[in-house]
Each structure stands twice: as C-alpha cells, then as structure tokens.
Design an enzyme around this catalytic site. Structure first.
Site, PDB file in Angstrom:
ATOM      1  N   SER A  13      39.551  -3.932  -0.306  1.00 18.57           N
ATOM      2  CA  SER A  13      39.509  -5.189   0.460  1.00 18.57           C
ATOM      3  C   SER A  13      38.088  -5.758   0.413  1.00 18.57           C
ATOM      4  O   SER A  13      37.117  -4.994   0.286  1.00 18.57           O
ATOM      5  CB  SER A  13      39.888  -4.922   1.924  1.00 18.57           C
ATOM      6  OG  SER A  13      39.580  -6.043   2.730  1.00 18.57           O
ATOM      7  N   TYR A  53      38.967  -0.673  10.123  1.00 19.70           N
ATOM      8  CA  TYR A  53      39.646  -1.082   8.878  1.00 19.70           C
ATOM      9  C   TYR A  53      38.627  -1.153   7.743  1.00 19.70           C
ATOM     10  O   TYR A  53      38.856  -0.627   6.641  1.00 19.70           O
ATOM     11  CB  TYR A  53      40.327  -2.442   9.088  1.00 19.70           C
ATOM     12  CG  TYR A  53      41.009  -3.004   7.852  1.00 19.70           C
ATOM     13  CD1 TYR A  53      42.280  -2.586   7.474  1.00 19.70           C
ATOM     14  CD2 TYR A  53      40.378  -3.977   7.069  1.00 19.70           C
ATOM     15  CE1 TYR A  53      42.910  -3.109   6.342  1.00 19.70           C
ATOM     16  CE2 TYR A  53      40.998  -4.503   5.937  1.00 19.70           C
ATOM     17  CZ  TYR A  53      42.265  -4.070   5.586  1.00 19.70           C
ATOM     18  OH  TYR A  53      42.882  -4.590   4.464  1.00 19.70           O
TER      19      TYR A  53
HETATM   20  P1  NDP Z   1      51.995  -5.714   4.479  1.00 17.62           P
HETATM   21  O1  NDP Z   1      51.925  -5.316   5.899  1.00 17.62           O
HETATM   22  O2  NDP Z   1      52.680  -6.985   4.122  1.00 17.62           O
HETATM   23  O3  NDP Z   1      52.656  -4.524   3.606  1.00 17.62           O
HETATM   24  C1  NDP Z   1      52.253  -3.209   3.818  1.00 17.62           C
HETATM   25  C2  NDP Z   1      53.080  -2.286   2.938  1.00 17.62           C
HETATM   26  O4  NDP Z   1      52.619  -0.943   3.148  1.00 17.62           O
HETATM   27  C3  NDP Z   1      54.556  -2.315   3.257  1.00 17.62           C
HETATM   28  O5  NDP Z   1      55.291  -2.211   2.061  1.00 17.62           O
HETATM   29  C4  NDP Z   1      54.750  -1.086   4.113  1.00 17.62           C
HETATM   30  O6  NDP Z   1      56.039  -0.533   3.954  1.00 17.62           O
HETATM   31  C5  NDP Z   1      53.725  -0.129   3.499  1.00 17.62           C
HETATM   32  N1  NDP Z   1      53.320   0.915   4.440  1.00 17.62           N
HETATM   33  C6  NDP Z   1      52.557   0.766   5.549  1.00 17.62           C
HETATM   34  N2  NDP Z   1      52.427   1.941   6.191  1.00 17.62           N
HETATM   35  C7  NDP Z   1      53.120   2.854   5.462  1.00 17.62           C
HETATM   36  C8  NDP Z   1      53.368   4.248   5.607  1.00 17.62           C
HETATM   37  N3  NDP Z   1      52.867   4.952   6.632  1.00 17.62           N
HETATM   38  N4  NDP Z   1      54.118   4.873   4.670  1.00 17.62           N
HETATM   39  C9  NDP Z   1      54.642   4.166   3.632  1.00 17.62           C
HETATM   40  N5  NDP Z   1      54.434   2.847   3.440  1.00 17.62           N
HETATM   41  C10 NDP Z   1      53.686   2.203   4.345  1.00 17.62           C
HETATM   42  O7  NDP Z   1      50.472  -5.722   3.974  1.00 17.62           O
HETATM   43  P2  NDP Z   1      49.739  -6.469   2.757  1.00 17.62           P
HETATM   44  O8  NDP Z   1      50.678  -6.732   1.662  1.00 17.62           O
HETATM   45  O9  NDP Z   1      48.945  -7.574   3.317  1.00 17.62           O
HETATM   46  O10 NDP Z   1      48.683  -5.326   2.323  1.00 17.62           O
HETATM   47  C11 NDP Z   1      48.850  -4.513   1.180  1.00 17.62           C
HETATM   48  C12 NDP Z   1      47.508  -3.862   0.863  1.00 17.62           C
HETATM   49  O11 NDP Z   1      46.547  -4.882   0.552  1.00 17.62           O
HETATM   50  C13 NDP Z   1      46.919  -3.060   2.017  1.00 17.62           C
HETATM   51  O12 NDP Z   1      46.280  -1.913   1.520  1.00 17.62           O
HETATM   52  C14 NDP Z   1      45.886  -4.018   2.614  1.00 17.62           C
HETATM   53  O13 NDP Z   1      44.866  -3.347   3.300  1.00 17.62           O
HETATM   54  C15 NDP Z   1      45.391  -4.703   1.352  1.00 17.62           C
HETATM   55  N6  NDP Z   1      44.765  -6.002   1.583  1.00 17.62           N
HETATM   56  C16 NDP Z   1      45.478  -7.068   2.071  1.00 17.62           C
HETATM   57  C17 NDP Z   1      44.869  -8.292   2.220  1.00 17.62           C
HETATM   58  C18 NDP Z   1      45.591  -9.510   2.704  1.00 17.62           C
HETATM   59  O14 NDP Z   1      44.946 -10.577   2.857  1.00 17.62           O
HETATM   60  N7  NDP Z   1      46.878  -9.449   2.961  1.00 17.62           N
HETATM   61  C19 NDP Z   1      43.446  -8.479   1.903  1.00 17.62           C
HETATM   62  C20 NDP Z   1      42.790  -7.297   1.412  1.00 17.62           C
HETATM   63  C21 NDP Z   1      43.441  -6.120   1.258  1.00 17.62           C
HETATM   64  P3  NDP Z   1      57.110  -0.337   5.156  1.00 17.62           P
HETATM   65  O15 NDP Z   1      56.521  -0.914   6.410  1.00 17.62           O
HETATM   66  O16 NDP Z   1      58.323  -1.085   4.668  1.00 17.62           O
HETATM   67  O17 NDP Z   1      57.322   1.130   5.217  1.00 17.62           O
END
Ligand code: NDP
Length: 256
Positions: free
Chosen positions: A147, A160
């Site tokens: 990030s 975070y």
């Molecule tokens: P979302 O909340 O939209 O998606 C998160 C995903 O992670 C879901 O598919 C969820 O699956 C999965 N997940 C979360 N916790 C668990 C767990 N304990 N076990 C298995 N799966 C898990 O987030 P984003 O798409 O925004 O983020 C994706 C990545 O990108 C992250 O690492 C985030 O830190 C990073 N990021 C995002 C940014 C943004 O602007 N959106 C900017 C910079 C980095 P489910 O809940 O279905 O199990």
C-alpha cells in the site's frame, strides 16, 4: 522471445482475497490473459459463484478455494489439498487484507491483532506452503499487495501502515531467500481505489477531495490499472526483477 515475453497463458495463479475488490479484479485480469486462476475467500459459495462468472466472461479455467488466511493450520491444510488437486501454482498473489481505523490511543489490541494476522502473518503462512512447492519445482512468481500507506503516514491508520511496511520488507527478505529457487518476489503498492474496504472514505466528499488533491493524477485509480503491473511481474519479462516495490498510485508517493 519478445512475442512470449509477457505471456502468462496456462500459468496457474492463486490470488488470495479475490472474492471481491482489488483481488477479484486482479484475478479477472490474469484470466483475461489466459492464466488458469484460483479464486479465494472465506465464503466458499461466494467464491464459487465469482469463479463461474469469471470463467464465463474470460473462457479461462477458474477454480475456487476457501480458508481463513489468519489460521496457519487451516491455511496449510487447504493449500496442500489444493496443490494435490490442481498442481503447484506458478503465480501467488498475496492480496487478502483488512483495514481498521482509529486514533492511535484508541486502537484496541484486538483490532491490532486482526490487522497483523490478516495483512502480515497470512503472507508468511500462505507463502511458505506455496514457495516450498515452487522451490521443489524450481520456479515461481510471488506478488505481495502492499500500500502507499507503507510510505505515507496518515492519522488513524498507524497499525495498518505498520503491517504494509512489514509487507514491503518481507518482500525484500523473501526475494533474497528464494532467488536460488528461481522464485521472484515483488510487491505492488496501490494508491487509492474504491472498494468495500474503504467505502466509508469514498462516500465522504471531503475525503474524495483530499484524494483528488493529493494524487498528481487528480483521481482515484481504476481496478484495471493494477493489472498491467501484475502481468509484468508474473511473466518472463520480469525474470531478473525481484525484491521490488512498485507503487501504482497516480504519482501519489512521488510528491509531498
Ligand atoms: P476488500 O475488503 O474489498 O477485499 C478484501 C479481500 O480479502 C476479500 O476477498 C476478503 O474475502 C479477503 N479476506 C479478508 N480477510 C480474510 C481472511 N481472514 N481470510 C481470507 N480472506 C480474507 O479490500 P480491497 O480489495 O480494497 O483490498 C485488497 C488488498 O489491497 C488489501 O491487501 C489492501 O490492504 C490492499 N490495498 C487496497 C487499497 C484500496 O484503495 N482499496 C489501497 C492499497 C492497498 P472474504 O471477506 O470474502 O473472506
């Protein structure tokens, strides 16, 4: 050589946290390039539904797997079963993540633990199983999702940011240890993208204005804008690139 440089056709790619958001877009992007994709999340029915939708849209083979990335034992069991069923992934994208916000003095230990477990420990659990198998085969690509927050501090997200700083440094350390197995490990650090994770932010007009002002591109990112960098890092084009952290952020981290 040049014709196949960015070719990832038929490579097997596991993308964690691809039930929605950026992970879903990244998995979809790989499938459009002809990769065989394994979708992942905690809700198997949801992941299977998404897998069917991506397969229909792209014509690619898309599998579904579910496990909680914060549970080391469940992760190991699920990944060993996956490898037995589908083979050793050529590509691992460590994307699953979580964000919790609160002023530092009010941050709860349970929120701290959840962040560290989901954003950092999970990379260790998942990567170790997969890269051991990749190492036996003698090749592999790992892309960790970091990030801009590993480089830029902001109020309310110190924990975070700390996990994403850990992801950046883990990337370099893994790259050093895994190079002798012909495994390249890199990091993509996104700027601001509108997903469920940060829905409270993009629904706030003041925060929208801040993002547009703070980002030289003057806008949020589009999901597809992450895909090109990922394809490059998953392809032979990046065979001598490892331990790097590429910021896909509209220029945000290059300016004060
Ligand atoms: P979302 O909340 O939209 O998606 C998160 C995903 O992670 C879901 O598919 C969820 O699956 C999965 N997940 C979360 N916790 C668990 C767990 N304990 N076990 C298995 N799966 C898990 O987030 P984003 O798409 O925004 O983020 C994706 C990545 O990108 C992250 O690492 C985030 O830190 C990073 N990021 C995002 C940014 C943004 O602007 N959106 C900017 C910079 C980095 P489910 O809940 O279905 O199990």
């Amino acid at each position: 050589m040049t014709q196949t440089l960015f070719n990832i056709r038929d490579r097997l790619a596991l993308v964690t946290g691809s039930s929605r958001g950026l992970g879903n877009a990244l998995a979809r992007g790989l499938a459009h390039q002809g990769a065989r994709v394994i979708l992942h999340g905690r809700n198997l029915a949801l992941v299977q539904e998404e897998a069917r939708a991506i397969a229909q849209e792209t014509g690619a083979t898309v599998e579904a797997v579910s496990f909680d990335v914060t549970d080391a034992q469940a992760t190991q069991q699920a990944l060993e079963a996956l490898i037995a069923q589908c083979g050793v992934p050529d590509i691992l994208v460590n994307n699953a993540g979580l964000q919790r916000r609160a002023p530092f003095n009010e941050f709860t230990p349970s929120d701290w633990d959840a962040l560290v477990a989901t954003n950092l420990s999970s990379l260790f659990y998942v990567s170790q199983v997969i890269t051991r198998a990749m190492g036996e085969r003698g090749s592999g690509k790992v892309v960790n999702i970091g990030s801009v927050q590993s480089k830029l501090a902001r109020e309310t997200i110190a924990p975070y940011s700390a996990t994403k700083g850990g992801v950046a440094m883990l990337t370099q350390g893994m790259a050093a240890d895994l190079a002798r197995f012909n495994i390249q490990v890199n990091c993509i650090s996104p700027g601001y993208f509108k997903t469920e994770m940060n829905s409270a932010l993009w629904q706030d007009p003041a925060f929208n204005q801040w993002v547009e002002k703070r980002t030289p591109a003057q806008r949020w990112g589009h999901f597809d804008e992450l895909v090109g960098t990922l394809v490059y890092l998953c392809s032979d084009a990046s065979s001598f690139v490892s331990g790097q952290n590429i910021f896909v952020d509209g220029g945000m981290t290059s300016v004060v």
